[in-house]
Design a protein around this motif. Structure first.
Motif, PDB file in Angstrom:
ATOM      1  N   ALA A  82      -6.567 -17.985   4.830  1.00 44.72           N
ATOM      2  CA  ALA A  82      -7.697 -18.960   5.457  1.00 44.72           C
ATOM      3  C   ALA A  82      -6.802 -19.711   6.401  1.00 44.72           C
ATOM      4  O   ALA A  82      -5.686 -19.852   6.486  1.00 44.72           O
ATOM      5  N   ASN A  83      -7.772 -20.373   7.238  1.00 46.51           N
ATOM      6  CA  ASN A  83      -7.221 -21.270   8.261  1.00 46.51           C
ATOM      7  C   ASN A  83      -7.184 -22.830   7.805  1.00 46.51           C
ATOM      8  O   ASN A  83      -7.918 -23.731   8.299  1.00 46.51           O
ATOM      9  N   ASN A  84      -6.581 -23.134   6.546  1.00 47.06           N
ATOM     10  CA  ASN A  84      -6.618 -24.610   6.160  1.00 47.06           C
ATOM     11  C   ASN A  84      -5.390 -25.101   6.038  1.00 47.06           C
ATOM     12  O   ASN A  84      -4.594 -25.256   5.224  1.00 47.06           O
ATOM     13  N   VAL A  99     -10.356 -21.172   1.831  1.00 47.62           N
ATOM     14  CA  VAL A  99      -9.200 -21.638   1.022  1.00 47.62           C
ATOM     15  C   VAL A  99      -8.319 -20.435   0.461  1.00 47.62           C
ATOM     16  O   VAL A  99      -7.335 -20.753   0.152  1.00 47.62           O
ATOM     17  N   GLY A 100      -8.653 -19.089   0.953  1.00 49.82           N
ATOM     18  CA  GLY A 100      -7.886 -18.192   0.804  1.00 49.82           C
ATOM     19  C   GLY A 100      -8.393 -17.466  -0.573  1.00 49.82           C
ATOM     20  O   GLY A 100      -8.865 -17.873  -1.580  1.00 49.82           O
ATOM     21  N   GLY A 111      -9.367 -22.009 -14.735  1.00 51.07           N
ATOM     22  CA  GLY A 111     -10.201 -23.121 -15.061  1.00 51.07           C
ATOM     23  C   GLY A 111      -9.225 -24.436 -14.808  1.00 51.07           C
ATOM     24  O   GLY A 111      -9.866 -25.473 -15.276  1.00 51.07           O
ATOM     25  N   CYS A 112      -8.347 -24.420 -13.960  1.00 58.09           N
ATOM     26  CA  CYS A 112      -7.502 -25.630 -13.630  1.00 58.09           C
ATOM     27  C   CYS A 112      -7.638 -26.210 -12.417  1.00 58.09           C
ATOM     28  O   CYS A 112      -8.248 -25.226 -11.434  1.00 58.09           O
ATOM     29  N   PRO A 113      -7.550 -27.243 -12.037  1.00 61.00           N
ATOM     30  CA  PRO A 113      -7.647 -27.719 -10.585  1.00 61.00           C
ATOM     31  C   PRO A 113      -6.592 -26.965  -9.621  1.00 61.00           C
ATOM     32  O   PRO A 113      -5.616 -26.638 -10.015  1.00 61.00           O
ATOM     33  N   VAL A 114      -7.190 -26.576  -8.662  1.00 65.33           N
ATOM     34  CA  VAL A 114      -6.255 -25.723  -7.561  1.00 65.33           C
ATOM     35  C   VAL A 114      -6.422 -26.574  -6.373  1.00 65.33           C
ATOM     36  O   VAL A 114      -7.607 -26.759  -5.630  1.00 65.33           O
ATOM     37  N   ILE A 115      -5.430 -26.737  -5.698  1.00 66.18           N
ATOM     38  CA  ILE A 115      -5.326 -27.210  -4.406  1.00 66.18           C
ATOM     39  C   ILE A 115      -4.741 -26.136  -3.546  1.00 66.18           C
ATOM     40  O   ILE A 115      -3.902 -25.679  -3.802  1.00 66.18           O
ATOM     41  N   ALA A 116      -5.561 -26.198  -2.235  1.00 71.03           N
ATOM     42  CA  ALA A 116      -5.240 -24.958  -1.228  1.00 71.03           C
ATOM     43  C   ALA A 116      -5.063 -25.720   0.093  1.00 71.03           C
ATOM     44  O   ALA A 116      -5.597 -26.442   0.386  1.00 71.03           O
ATOM     45  N   GLY A 117      -3.850 -25.145   0.721  1.00 70.06           N
ATOM     46  CA  GLY A 117      -3.819 -25.675   2.088  1.00 70.06           C
ATOM     47  C   GLY A 117      -2.244 -25.338   2.545  1.00 70.06           C
ATOM     48  O   GLY A 117      -1.370 -25.351   1.802  1.00 70.06           O
TER      49      GLY A 117
END
Length: 324
Positions: A82-84, A99-100, A111-117
Motif C-alpha cells: 500500500a502507498n500509505n 493499508v496492505g 481482533g486487536c487494534p492495528v496501525i498501518a503506515g
C-alpha cells in the motif's frame, strides 16, 4: 528458489551482496543515531530472511497470549503493498490496497487494534491511544524504535545458501541473531541450531478449510479435487499442508507474493468449477472481489508451541521494565 541451493553464487551476485551489506549497515547506523522510545512498551517480531518465516500468524498468536495476561496489545504494520505514509487505524472497511494485505489480515485474525503506515515512529505514537503494549510486525531491521523485546523468527529448514541479498535470502548475516532477545525456529522440520542462545520451537500447522464468504461455520470435506490459489512467499508449504489434510490438488494457480488480485483473476478462477481454496493472506484480497453467493475456502492454521516460550518473552519484557 535457487537461493536454497548449496551451490556458491556467481561472482557478480557476491559483489552485489557486499554492496547490500554496506548499504544496510549504513542505514541501520543512521537509524540508531536517532532512536525513539515509543510511549508504550514495544515488542518487535522480525526475521533475517526474505519472506516465509511465519511472522503474521506468530504476531496474531503473540497478541492473543498478551491478552490472556491482561495486556491490551496494538499491532503496528508497515503496510506492504500500500502507498500509505501516514499511519492510521485499520478498520473492517479497510482494503489491502489502502493499508496492505498483512495489516488487513492482522485486523481480521487478531481482533486487536492495528496501525498501518510506513512512518512507524508516528505509528507508535498513534498506537498509544488504543492500548498499553505495542507489537511491531517485521521490525528487526527497523532499529529506530526502541523495544523491550526483540523476537527473531528463523525458518526451521534453514537459511538456504547462507548468503546476503541478492545472492541469497538473508537480510542480515547470521551473526545478527546475537542482537535478538528471543530466537524462534518456525516450521515442522527438525532444525540445527544457528546461535549460542536457546532457539525455541513454534509452528503454524494446517488446521481446517473454512468458507470465509459464508454466513455459517462451514468446513470443506476432502471429497473432490480442489483448485488451490496462492500468492505467498512459500507456496509449497500450502500444497503440502492441504495434501496432509487429505485434499486432492486438482488445479493450482500460483501468483507472486503480495499479488494484487484483479476482477480478471477472479473471473478466471470461477471458471474452474472446483472449490477454490486459498490462504488467509490471499483471502483478504480476494473477498472484496468475490461473488457473495460463491464460497471462498480458506486454509486456517493452528499453532504448536514449545512450552515456556511465552514466559521467556514476558521475562525479557519484565527485565526491561525493571531496568527502566
Amino acid at each position: 528458489m535457487w537461493w536454497n541451493r548449496r551451490r556458491k553464487p556467481n561472482l557478480l551476485l557476491r559483489a552485489l551482496s557486499a554492496i547490500y551489506a554496506l548499504a544496510a549497515r549504513f542505514d541501520q547506523n543512521g537509524r540508531l543515531k536517532h532512536t525513539v522510545k515509543p510511549p508504550i512498551p514495544m515488542i518487535s517480531v522480525g526475521n533475517i530472511t526474505v519472506g516465509g518465516s511465519g511472522k503474521t500468524p506468530f504476531v496474531v498468536w503473540l497478541a492473543a497470549e498478551l491478552q490472556q495476561r491482561g495486556f491490551n496489545p496494538v499491532l503496528l504494520s508497515r503496510g506492504d503493498g500500500a502507498n500509505n505514509q501516514a499511519p492510521h487505524l485499520v478498520s473492517e472497511y479497510s482494503r489491502p490496497y489502502e493499508v496492505g494485505d498483512e495489516a488487513v489480515l492482522l485486523h481480521r485474525l487478531s481482533g486487536c487494534p492495528v496501525i498501518a503506515g510506513r512512518d512507524r515512529v508516528a505509528g507508535a505514537q498513534l498506537a498509544a491511544e488504543y492500548g498499553d503494549i505495542l507489537v511491531l510486525d517485521d521490525g528487526f531491521q527497523y532499529r529506530q524504535l526502541e523495544r523491550v523485546c526483540d523476537i527473531v523468527l528463523v525458518p526451521a529448514e534453514g537459511l538456504g545458501n547462507g548468503c546476503l541479498l541478492p545472492a541469497g535470502p538473508l537480510r542480515e548475516p547470521v551473526s545478527a541473531l546475537a542482537l535478538a532477545d528471543v530466537v524462534v525456529r518456525t516450521g515442522s522440520e527438525a532444525f540445527k541450531p544457528l546461535c549460542e542462545q536457546k532457539e525455541w520451537f513454534w509452528s503454524a500447522k494446517a488446521g481446517v478449510v473454512r468458507d470465509w464468504n459464508g454466513q455459517g461455520d462451514v468446513l470443506l470435506e476432502a471429497s473432490r479435487p480442489i483448485h488451490v490459489v496462492t500468492g505467498v512467499a512459500r507456496p509449497k508449504r500450502v500444497l503440502n499442508d492441504l495434501n496432509a489434510l487429505g485434499y486432492e490438488i486438482g488445479e493450482y494457480s500460483c501468483f507472486a507474493d503480495h499479488h494484487a488480485y484483479s476482477k480478471e483473476d477472479v473471473r478466471s478462477l470461477l471458471q474452474c468449477f472446483k472449490p477454490v481454496v486459498t490462504t488467509a493472506k490471499d483471502a483478504v484480497k480476494l473477498m472484496p472481489l468475490w461473488p457473495c453467493d460463491q464460497p471462498l475456502w480458506v486454509l486456517e492454521l493452528q499453532t504448536d508451541v514449545e512450552t515456556g516460550l511465552v514466559d521467556a518473552v514476558m521475562g525479557v519484557v519484565q527485565k526491561h521494565a525493571n531496568a527502566g
